[in-house]
Design a protein around this motif. Structure first.
Motif, PDB file in Angstrom:
ATOM      1  N   GLN A 199      -4.760 -16.424  -9.829  1.00 22.10           N
ATOM      2  CA  GLN A 199      -5.040 -15.629 -11.024  1.00 22.10           C
ATOM      3  C   GLN A 199      -4.187 -16.111 -12.201  1.00 22.10           C
TER       4      GLN A 199
ATOM      5  N   ILE B 254      -1.483 -12.400  -0.706  1.00 20.46           N
ATOM      6  CA  ILE B 254      -1.325 -11.714  -1.997  1.00 20.46           C
ATOM      7  C   ILE B 254      -0.739 -12.677  -3.019  1.00 20.46           C
TER       8      ILE B 254
ATOM      9  N   LYS C 252       0.876  -1.173   0.000  1.00 27.36           N
ATOM     10  CA  LYS C 252       0.000   0.000   0.000  1.00 27.36           C
ATOM     11  C   LYS C 252       0.917   1.229   0.000  1.00 27.36           C
TER      12      LYS C 252
ATOM     13  N   LYS D 253      -3.374 -15.299  -4.078  1.00 26.10           N
ATOM     14  CA  LYS D 253      -4.350 -14.736  -5.032  1.00 26.10           C
ATOM     15  C   LYS D 253      -3.728 -14.584  -6.406  1.00 26.10           C
ATOM     16  N   TRP D 254      -2.499 -14.111  -6.408  1.00 28.23           N
ATOM     17  CA  TRP D 254      -1.801 -13.909  -7.686  1.00 28.23           C
ATOM     18  C   TRP D 254      -1.582 -15.245  -8.388  1.00 28.23           C
TER      19      TRP D 254
END
Lengths: 320, 122
Positions: free
Chosen positions: A292, A285, A232, A288-289
């Motif tokens: 994907q 993260i 972030k 999820k990547w």
């Protein structure tokens, strides 16, 4: 007790000259490689870190001397002791650095070094003001059971100097034998990257062998160019915010978290942990990547068209 | 080196970076904005993109969420925002609030037709 010079003080003029040289390189090759406001923030953080270091040096030195009185051997300043000390100090750095990325209390201090979206020699000087508060000196204390404090601090200084030059994109890859053993710009770019593939890797200071030994090594790939900063991004050049934003986050989370256990976990769990799974850790993260990527590959396998341009879901652009 | 000397050195180096004209980037295009959102925000799928006329910011709508991009020096900083957005329009632009004081709101300069369409969507 031997009195040794601080090698970092002697290296400062070289640091300045190399930053200037890299800026000139950027002027002709990639003007966006440096951002003046980012450079100012990084250098001010470095200056503040030096001031904080001076303020806490006595306390750290007293602790070192206290541990040293319980030393298990009397090695002295023989030549091989220097080599052993440099190696073990680098191992201690690896342990500290890995912990600094995996425990939020230590991350709150170390995140400062990672919060620039640029990766150049000025980033190397972007250092924390709160290293003492986050107890980073603890990781070096065991060394004083073996080596004289002056020797350990001298080796620590050399370690810091080594790490300066690896904060650059101006150098691609070093010779293979060098990349195999030493930390290099390529390895350290991976460490500073926010690409899911690269998260939490390459914690080495001088020798990359520690990452290879302890399973945290990831090689830089030409098809996944590093993107720098933190997951972030700060989106601000505010100096005070850059220095304290994660501490503020901890305070806010501890204040609002339900129950003592959750409050404690907000300090000691990995960055991104939350009691209600509302945030992502680096593992989440990456998972999820990877999911994907798997979906992408499955879709690719099912495609009948041969044009990758039209097969990829395109974003519409109302303003063209 | 004294504190004053170090501070002077810091200011000189930052001044050199400024004097050399470093930190320049081209305005972002819609394709770049969509690609950036998908690349930097894990599992984000861009569907519609609005880019500010000055190229300093963008809003990308995905499935039930949005990616907000603002120029941050010589790069861009992103935020993933849930829908509906806290958004309001004026004569030239729409402003998207992030609720973060230091990241701040992002103002997108858009033609009236686009502004109106965006305000009805989010």
């Amino acid at each position: 007790m031997e009195k040794l010079p601080n090698p970092v003080e002697y290296a400062v003029p070289a640091f300045i000259l190399l930053v200037l040289a890299e800026m000139i390189y950027a002027r002709f090759r990639r003007p966006a490689y440096y951002e003046p406001k980012d450079t100012l923030t990084s250098l001010m953080l470095g200056l503040g870190s030096q001031i904080a270091g001076v303020m806490t040096a006595t306390a750290v030195f007293v602790m070192a001397l206290w541990v040293y009185q319980y030393r298990i051997v009397d090695i002295g300043y023989t030549w091989w002791a220097w080599i052993a000390c440099f190696l073990l100090d680098d191992l201690a750095y690896y342990v500290f650095h890995r912990t600094a990325h995996r425990v939020r209390w230590f991350w709150a201090s170390h995140v400062v070094h990672h919060s620039s979206q640029h990766y150049n020699l000025s980033t190397a000087l972007r250092q924390t003001w709160t290293g003492f508060i986050s107890l980073t000196f603890l990781f070096r204390l065991p060394l004083f059971l073996i080596f004289p404090p002056a020797m350990v601090f001298f080796c620590g200084g050399l370690n810091l100097i080594y790490q300066f030059w690896i904060h650059t994109e101006a150098i691609g890859r070093m010779p293979k034998w060098f990349e195999a053993v030493m930390n290099t710009p390529s390895h350290h770019r991976v460490h500073h990257a926010t690409n899911p593939r690269y998260l939490d890797a390459n914690y080495a200071g001088v020798f990359i062998i520690w990452d290879k030994m302890f399973g945290s090594f990831i090689a830089e790939r030409d098809d996944d160019i590093p993107r720098y900063g933190i997951v972030k991004q700060l989106g601000s050049f505010n100096l005070i915010w850059s220095a304290f934003h994660e501490w503020t986050g901890i305070a806010r989370d501890v204040w609002s978290a339900p129950g003592v256990k959750n409050k404690w976990n907000y300090m000691v769990k990995e960055p991104g942990w939350s009691h209600d799974d509302s945030r992502d850790t680096s593992e989440m993260i990456r998972a999820k990547w990877q999911a994907q990527q798997g979906e992408g590959e499955a879709q690719w396998a099912n495609l009948t068209s041969s044009s990758s341009a039209v097969d990829r879901p395109e974003a519409q652009s109302p303003v063209g | 080196m004294t504190l004053g000397g170090s501070l002077l050195g810091v200011l000189v180096l930052a001044g050199v970076a400024w004097g050399l004209g470093l930190g320049r980037i081209k305005p972002i295009t819609p394709t770049e904005a969509a690609d950036m959102a998908e690349l930097r925000l894990t599992a984000f799928q861009a569907r519609e993109t609005w880019v500010s006329e000055d190229g300093a910011g963008a809003l990308i709508l995905g499935g039930g969420e949005a990616a907000l991009i603002k120029r941050h020096g010589a790069d861009y900083a992103l935020r993933r925002l849930p829908l509906p957005l806290n958004i309001h329009g004026d004569d030239d632009a729409v402003t998207i609030e992030t609720g973060e004081m230091l990241y701040g709101p992002v103002r997108l300069l858009l033609p009236k037709q686009m502004r109106d369409k965006l305000l009805t969507l989010v």
